[in-house]
Design an enzyme around this catalytic site. Structure first.
Site, mmCIF file in Angstrom:
data_model
loop_
_atom_site.group_PDB
_atom_site.id
_atom_site.type_symbol
_atom_site.label_atom_id
_atom_site.label_comp_id
_atom_site.label_asym_id
_atom_site.label_seq_id
_atom_site.Cartn_x
_atom_site.Cartn_y
_atom_site.Cartn_z
ATOM 1 C CE LYS A 38 -48.418 12.213 31.938
ATOM 2 N NZ LYS A 38 -48.355 12.490 30.944
ATOM 3 C CD GLN A 85 -49.755 16.415 31.102
ATOM 4 O OE1 GLN A 85 -48.726 15.904 30.468
ATOM 5 N NE2 GLN A 85 -51.166 16.231 30.317
ATOM 6 C CG ASP A 108 -46.295 11.212 25.383
ATOM 7 O OD1 ASP A 108 -45.975 10.441 26.160
ATOM 8 O OD2 ASP A 108 -46.585 13.023 25.968
ATOM 9 N N GLY A 122 -62.749 3.613 18.419
ATOM 10 C CA GLY A 122 -61.645 5.210 18.413
ATOM 11 C C GLY A 122 -60.666 5.231 17.247
ATOM 12 C CB SER A 125 -57.604 9.885 19.479
ATOM 13 O OG SER A 125 -57.463 8.643 20.180
ATOM 14 C CB THR A 185 15.699 28.120 15.761
ATOM 15 O OG1 THR A 185 13.940 27.522 14.527
ATOM 16 C CG2 THR A 185 16.518 27.000 16.068
ATOM 17 C CG LEU A 203 14.320 29.391 11.489
ATOM 18 C CD1 LEU A 203 13.934 28.328 9.996
ATOM 19 C CD2 LEU A 203 13.606 30.613 10.541
ATOM 20 C CE LYS A 242 6.108 26.598 22.237
ATOM 21 N NZ LYS A 242 6.391 27.276 20.644
#
Length: 921
Positions: A42, A86, A111, A158, A160, A366, A368, A372
């Protein structure tokens, strides 16, 4: 053919999205030989196609919890598009395989083994699921024959979960008539004989005989079995579930074993990974966040800040982390609304390009404040929630002192806040408490060392510093460093001479040179000057000391300027706390506390993740004062944010106080150490502050504004714009474009706002815009956001104001003259002595961090506007060697600012039922 097609698709992806590669992760538990063989196949196929494959191998001692933890990490990794476990899991511990396969995120389950993907396949949702690779490969082989599947009779032998059951569903939804058989089917030969398409996955060697097969049938053999064969060196050979030699005589197409279905299974794994990467690109463009923003419900009049904050339901912080590309294991949750981000995120993102770097500063304010923080939040809300740009705000953590003082909290205001504001303004994640503990540990160590040196012999001190443990005396690493500093190159404690022992054990601290003070994160005026050592146990060794506020501690500045754990530890060890009686600097490393400080600070170094009202991400990290220290949030927060936003995104950070203080230090100190280069300066101005600078009456907290501030007065305003002009010039001195944000108040008139915009542009601002974000959230800062976008596209010719190699006095003079407008500086005697001392001690090449009032460009808070021609008095100079700067004390600056001016009465309370905080910050 499949691999060639995928290789071309990957090339096209890379061309369209430079730097992008499909990612495949393969998780293995144990070390089975067959698993190693399959994984190598892989990895080889992935490399050939151009897929980035990562093999994660856990030991066979791994527990189920270990595997699940690894899966959770891979699920959250945006660089992983396909992910397989895996099988079988080769562990000594019991592990539920179904639980493990179902833990894989369905969108990465290439998968196709999770119950969700299996359920979608069984319902026929083929375009919205991953199909197990072997059945998918079988279908591709069937298609290659050119035979139409629709209407054919198919038999699957099968049942599965990996092959048989999904093969049945796949054939069914491709319109075949499907029969599933298995080893217990009594009429197996008869059923096989009816099949136009036969898929065998029973796991029994040559179980299906050639004579059973319908002439012309397509036969797909998925079996891999080993049978004895004496002619082979291994004594065995590989056969399928179909007797190949006789079956090939009757089938029109048949797959050999080995070499048939096996390589197709690997090819389909690669195809599913590429498909997953394509789906990822459709949903998440690289560098573009898929983020959910909060919709504001604006009210007029605007409610109180805490009412607005608590009316908004914050997104879970782990959701924000996922939206911006942080991985689950990079996050450390502190409840639902705040989290710490691990520095591993920066390491993972180190190769990502940085975004645009914007600093928000202001005119001389100021008492106060001019908004920002509110403007910072408004700007990021506009850029993110309204213009859909990747954007991060990086702000300082507020101190409890101002929070419970006049100033109040620092989460922004109105509809531009960081939420929850009560969490933001109070303990947050405990960083400031960690700094308090670390700082006071140093203070305690200083006095303890002085006490023991005064009361013990050299040998007694040596015995206590290097004790015998189980009959063995050994120097610690930090003691070895001290010996090397003293020029003693010995590692055996028994080898030191008496003179060397004396040098080692005695720091001989001169009490009059101690610069390290204790700290508390409260404005407590009665701790500004104290006497310590008055207990009888201290044997009369008392001295005068003081408490500073925690955020003025050098450790806070160290935190803000460090770029990693190692750098922080080195800076902590370099901090100078006093001088010896020989005039040599005494450091925390000399005291032997470096490691302890690093341990106390190990969590504080991780930035804190929060959000704005409109759901944009915020880093809240570090909070150094902007007068005593450099007044900016952490370098680490900025660096991580710049990587997360990507090349076209924005990081908006705020510099404390006016541009003459916070911005100057941002450029000359923070950018110097971080290596980051800003693109735009946002300069916040208000009509109120400019009127004050024009000669308006004093502005006092808690007192109604005089009428000069509530009535239109263009003349006063125009005169005050001298301060705005000077601060624009200050920013331009560093070569960065300036955008002026005029933060509008309800008392401002249109004419006043227009005048400020006009004069700002005339003064050289790239642009100037009116902002109403306090009342309107991000919508009110859209014009500002667009101006910032445009400004960020212009060249930024960033430069520092001075070279650090200049003499200390020259650097101070440059700042005073260029930034403040002074004609010269005057060093008082103590300051002169410190210049000589620090230059002699090797600290003269550090940057300068001026400790000056924020209420004036000069040293006198009463001087408004843009004063010139004054002499700037330097009272003293102190060294923050660990942080990396010298800080001259200008005028009457103190390290315990913001003293309470009235008795305390806190309008804040806790609802005992809901647990909510009520009241105002």
């Amino acid at each position: 053919q499949v691999r060639d097609r995928l290789k071309q698709q990957v090339i096209e992806m890379k061309e369209k999205f430079p730097g992008f590669r499909p990612g495949l992760a393969i998780l293995q538990v144990g070390n089975r030989d067959d698993s190693n063989l399959y994984i190598n196949m892989k990895l080889k196929a992935a490399a050939e196609i151009g897929i980035s494959a990562n093999h994660i191998k856990l030991p066979n001692t791994a527990t189920e919890a270990d595997v699940l933890k690894c899966i959770a990490s891979l699920n959250g990794d945006p660089a992983v598009h396909g992910f397989i476990v895996q099988l079988p899991l080769d562990s000594d511990k019991p592990i539920n395989t179904e639980k493990i396969t179902n833990a894989v995120a369905p969108e990465k389950d290439v998968d196709g083994l999770s119950s969700i993907n299996a359920g979608k396949l069984s319902r026929g949702d083929l375009g919205d699921c991953f199909i197990p690779c072997t059945p998918k490969g079988c279908m591709e082989l069937i298609r290659q024959t050119g035979v139409q599947v629709a209407g054919k009779r198919a038999v699957v032998v099968g049942r599965s979960k990996i092959v048989g059951a999904p093969m049945h569903d796949l054939l069914l939804w491709n319109h075949a008539t499907v029969t599933t058989c298995h080893s217990k089917t009594s009429t197996l030969a008869e059923e096989v004989g009816k099949a136009d398409i036969l898929v065998v996955a029973a796991g029994k060697a040559e179980m299906v005989k050639g004579e059973w097969i319908k002439p012309g049938a397509i036969v797909i053999d998925c079996g891999i079995n080993h049978v004895p064969d004496s002619t082979k060196a291994s004594g065995k050979r590989v056969v399928g579930d179909v007797a190949y030699s006789t079956a090939k005589e009757k089938a029109s197409f048949i797959t050999p074993v080995p070499g048939g279905v096996g390589p197709m299974t690997v090819a389909m794994l690669m195809q599913s990974t590429v498909e997953s990467a394509q789906r990822f690109l459709e949903k998440f463009q690289p560098g573009k966040w898929n983020i959910q923003y909060n919709q504001l419900t604006l009210k007029m009049p605007v409610p109180s800040d805490i009412e607005i904050s608590q009316s908004c339901i914050p997104k879970p912080i782990d959701q924000i982390a996922k939206e911006i590309g942080l991985l689950p294991d990079e996050l450390e949750l502190y409840g639902q609304t705040k989290a710490k981000v691990h520095l591993s995120a920066l390491k993972r993102l180190k190769n990502q390009p940085d975004g645009k770097y914007v600093v928000v500063t202001g005119i001389t304010p100021t008492p106060l404040g001019e908004g920002k923080s509110t403007t910072t939040v408004g700007l990021v809300q506009a850029l993110g929630a309204h213009l859909h740009q990747n954007v991060f705000a990086c702000v300082r953590q507020p101190s409890q002192g101002p929070t419970f003082g006049i100033k109040g909290g620092a989460a922004g205001g109105g509809y531009c806040q960081i939420i929850p504001m009560e969490e933001f303004n109070l303990h947050l994640t405990g960083d400031i408490h960690a700094i308090t503990a670390a700082n006071n540990l140093v203070a305690a160590a200083i006095d303890a060392r002085m006490f023991h040196e005064l009361t013990q012999t050299d040998e007694a001190l040596y015995t206590r510093l290097v004790p015998s443990v189980s009959g063995v005396r050994k120097f610690s690493d930090i003691q070895i460093r001290r010996l090397q500093k003293l020029g003693i190159n010995k590692t055996d404690p028994m080898a030191l001479t008496k003179e060397e022992v004396k040098l080692f054990v005695r720091l001989d601290i001169d009490p009059g040179t101690i610069t390290w003070q204790r700290v508390v994160d409260t404005n407590d005026r009665f701790l500004r000057k104290i006497t310590i050592g008055q207990s009888p146990t201290e044997k009369g060794y008392s001295r005068t000391a003081q408490f500073d506020i925690t955020v003025s501690s050098e450790i806070m500045a160290v935190l803000a300027l460090s770029d990693g754990l190692d750098d922080m530890k080195k800076r902590l060890g370099r901090m100078v706390v006093a001088s010896s009686k020989r005039g040599e600097p005494v450091t925390t490393d000399d005291l032997g506390v470096t490691g302890a400080l690093a341990v106390l600070m190990k969590d504080a170094i991780k930035p804190n993740l929060m959000q704005t009202l409109e759901g944009t991400p915020v880093f809240v990290h570090a909070g150094p004062f902007a007068n005593i220290a450099h007044g900016n949030s952490s370098v680490l927060a900025d660096k991580i944010a710049l990587k997360l936003v990507g090349k076209e995104g924005f990081v908006v950070t705020e510099a404390g106080f006016g541009a003459d203080i916070g911005m100057e230090k941002f450029f000359n100190i923070k950018c110097r150490y971080s290596g980051l280069r800003p693109h735009v300066v946002v300069l916040v101005a208000t009509v109120r502050a400019l009127k004050m600078h024009g000669g308006g009456p004093a502005v006092t907290a808690g007192v109604p504004l005089p009428k000069e501030y509530t009535e239109e007065n263009l003349q006063l305003l125009a005169k005050g714009c001298s301060n705005l002009n000077k601060q624009i010039q200050n920013a331009q001195m560093f070569g960065v474009p300036v955008v002026v944000a005029v933060n509008a108040f309800k008392t401002d008139t249109k004419a006043e706002l227009a005048l400020v915009v006009k004069l700002a542009k005339e003064a050289g601002a790239f642009d100037a815009v009116e902002c109403t974000h306090w009342a309107e959230g991000g919508k009110g800062a859209l014009a500002l956001a667009r101006a910032v976008q445009r400004a960020s596209q212009t060249p930024s010719n960033f430069r520092f104001l001075y070279n650090t190699e200049l003499p200390v006095v020259d650097k101070i003079r440059l700042i005073a003259q260029k930034i403040y407008g002074a004609s010269d500086i005057e060093l008082l005697p103590e300051a002169q002595q410190k210049v000589a001392l620090y230059t002699k001690q090797g600290f003269g090449n550090l940057p300068i961090c001026m400790a000056k009032t924020h209420l004036s460009l000069s040293h006198d808070p009463e001087q408004k506007g843009a004063p010139t021609g004054f002499i700037l008095p330097i009272r003293d100079i102190r060294a923050s060697v660990g942080a990396g700067f010298l800080y001259p004390l200008v005028g009457t600056m103190s390290t315990m600012p913001g003293l309470p001016t009235r008795p305390c009465f806190y309008d804040i309370d806790l609802d005992p039922v809901s647990g909510e905080v009520n009241g105002l910050f």
